[in-house]
Motif scaffolding. Sequence first.
Motif, PDB file in Angstrom:
ATOM      1  N   HIS A   1       0.820  -1.215   0.000  1.00 29.05           N
ATOM      2  CA  HIS A   1       0.000   0.000   0.000  1.00 29.05           C
ATOM      3  C   HIS A   1       0.852   1.263   0.000  1.00 29.05           C
ATOM      4  CE1 HIS A   1      -3.479  -2.505   0.469  1.00 29.05           C
ATOM      5  NE2 HIS A   1      -2.953  -3.062   1.545  1.00 29.05           N
ATOM      6  N   THR A   2       2.119   1.148   0.399  1.00 28.11           N
ATOM      7  CA  THR A   2       3.013   2.313   0.376  1.00 28.11           C
ATOM      8  C   THR A   2       4.186   2.079  -0.580  1.00 28.11           C
ATOM      9  OG1 THR A   2       4.284   1.568   2.301  1.00 28.11           O
ATOM     10  CG2 THR A   2       2.369   2.992   2.722  1.00 28.11           C
ATOM     11  N   LYS A   3       4.011   1.171  -1.522  1.00 26.16           N
ATOM     12  CA  LYS A   3       5.026   0.884  -2.534  1.00 26.16           C
ATOM     13  C   LYS A   3       5.283   2.131  -3.361  1.00 26.16           C
ATOM     14  CE  LYS A   3       5.773  -1.988  -6.604  1.00 26.16           C
ATOM     15  NZ  LYS A   3       5.255  -3.084  -7.423  1.00 26.16           N
ATOM     16  N   ASP A   4       6.555   2.362  -3.691  1.00 33.78           N
ATOM     17  CA  ASP A   4       6.930   3.505  -4.506  1.00 33.78           C
ATOM     18  C   ASP A   4       8.223   3.150  -5.233  1.00 33.78           C
ATOM     19  OD1 ASP A   4       7.785   5.943  -5.591  1.00 33.78           O
ATOM     20  OD2 ASP A   4       7.100   7.102  -3.874  1.00 33.78           O
ATOM     21  N   ALA A   5       8.168   3.061  -6.534  1.00 32.63           N
ATOM     22  CA  ALA A   5       9.322   2.659  -7.337  1.00 32.63           C
ATOM     23  C   ALA A   5      10.456   3.674  -7.302  1.00 32.63           C
ATOM     24  CB  ALA A   5       8.895   2.419  -8.783  1.00 32.63           C
ATOM     25  N   LYS A   6      10.189   4.889  -6.848  1.00 34.73           N
ATOM     26  CA  LYS A   6      11.236   5.910  -6.804  1.00 34.73           C
ATOM     27  C   LYS A   6      11.989   5.935  -5.482  1.00 34.73           C
ATOM     28  CE  LYS A   6       9.092   8.944 -10.147  1.00 34.73           C
ATOM     29  NZ  LYS A   6       8.586  10.283 -10.421  1.00 34.73           N
ATOM     30  N   LEU A   7      11.600   5.087  -4.546  1.00 34.96           N
ATOM     31  CA  LEU A   7      12.298   5.053  -3.266  1.00 34.96           C
ATOM     32  C   LEU A   7      13.712   4.515  -3.454  1.00 34.96           C
ATOM     33  CD1 LEU A   7       9.435   3.667  -1.024  1.00 34.96           C
ATOM     34  CD2 LEU A   7      10.411   5.966  -0.947  1.00 34.96           C
ATOM     35  N   LEU A   8      14.633   5.038  -2.691  1.00 37.60           N
ATOM     36  CA  LEU A   8      16.033   4.645  -2.775  1.00 37.60           C
ATOM     37  C   LEU A   8      16.293   3.466  -1.851  1.00 37.60           C
ATOM     38  CD1 LEU A   8      18.703   5.515  -4.102  1.00 37.60           C
ATOM     39  CD2 LEU A   8      19.074   7.012  -2.130  1.00 37.60           C
ATOM     40  N   TRP A   9      16.685   2.336  -2.407  1.00 39.41           N
ATOM     41  CA  TRP A   9      17.121   1.146  -1.681  1.00 39.41           C
ATOM     42  C   TRP A   9      16.040   0.439  -0.876  1.00 39.41           C
ATOM     43  CZ3 TRP A   9      21.312   4.900  -0.146  1.00 39.41           C
ATOM     44  CH2 TRP A   9      22.294   4.954  -1.138  1.00 39.41           C
ATOM     45  N   LYS A  10      14.794   0.748  -1.104  1.00 36.29           N
ATOM     46  CA  LYS A  10      13.707   0.069  -0.393  1.00 36.29           C
ATOM     47  C   LYS A  10      12.477   0.075  -1.273  1.00 36.29           C
ATOM     48  CE  LYS A  10      12.398   4.235   2.180  1.00 36.29           C
ATOM     49  NZ  LYS A  10      12.165   4.788   3.500  1.00 36.29           N
TER      50      LYS A  10
END
Length: 186
Positions: free
Chosen positions: A130-139
């Motif tokens: 539900h808080t997935k984000d492809a732009k997150l760094l290393w997670k």
Amino acid sequence: MRYHDITKDDMRNGDGLRVVLWVAGCDHCCPDCHNPVTWDPEGGLPFDAAAKAEIFEQLEKPYISGLTLSGGDPLHPVNRRDVRLLVREVRERYPDKTVWLYTGYLWEEIRDLPVMRDVDICVDGEFDRHTKDAKLLWKGSKNQRVIDVQASLRRGDGQEPVLYCGDYAPDFDEAPMERGRAACEG
């Protein structure tokens, strides 16, 4: 301990070029996990002398920044002893390389484990679709934290961990040095 893969020259699972050990065993079973094949602690291959030699061969290369442990979960109960021994040996043989560890456990649950004394960076917390984000760094999801383990342990006060970097990867049109600086300034 069992494992599924050893990835070489990986740029997505920690800072710099890394060798990644994908261990077997995970009880978190996060919905939409990107690697559910690694959940079974009896899956994959036995982590033997040849697998360890393959990792050390990669760590000998001067351009490899270090070892990343992922999976599955390196801190699954069946993995803890062997992961601790491997990380200790890596730390002794390659003191200038970094060790990153990905786990579904929270920092507050694992900070006192002996292995953490030899880990540089820990990405904690279960993947949350539900808080997935492809732009997150290393997670993969916003609830996860990229923790500077050694700075957090030095605090010794049981407070919030010291975060390693900001959450988002910088734009790729920036110069490489600026991109790296922006990533860690958040």
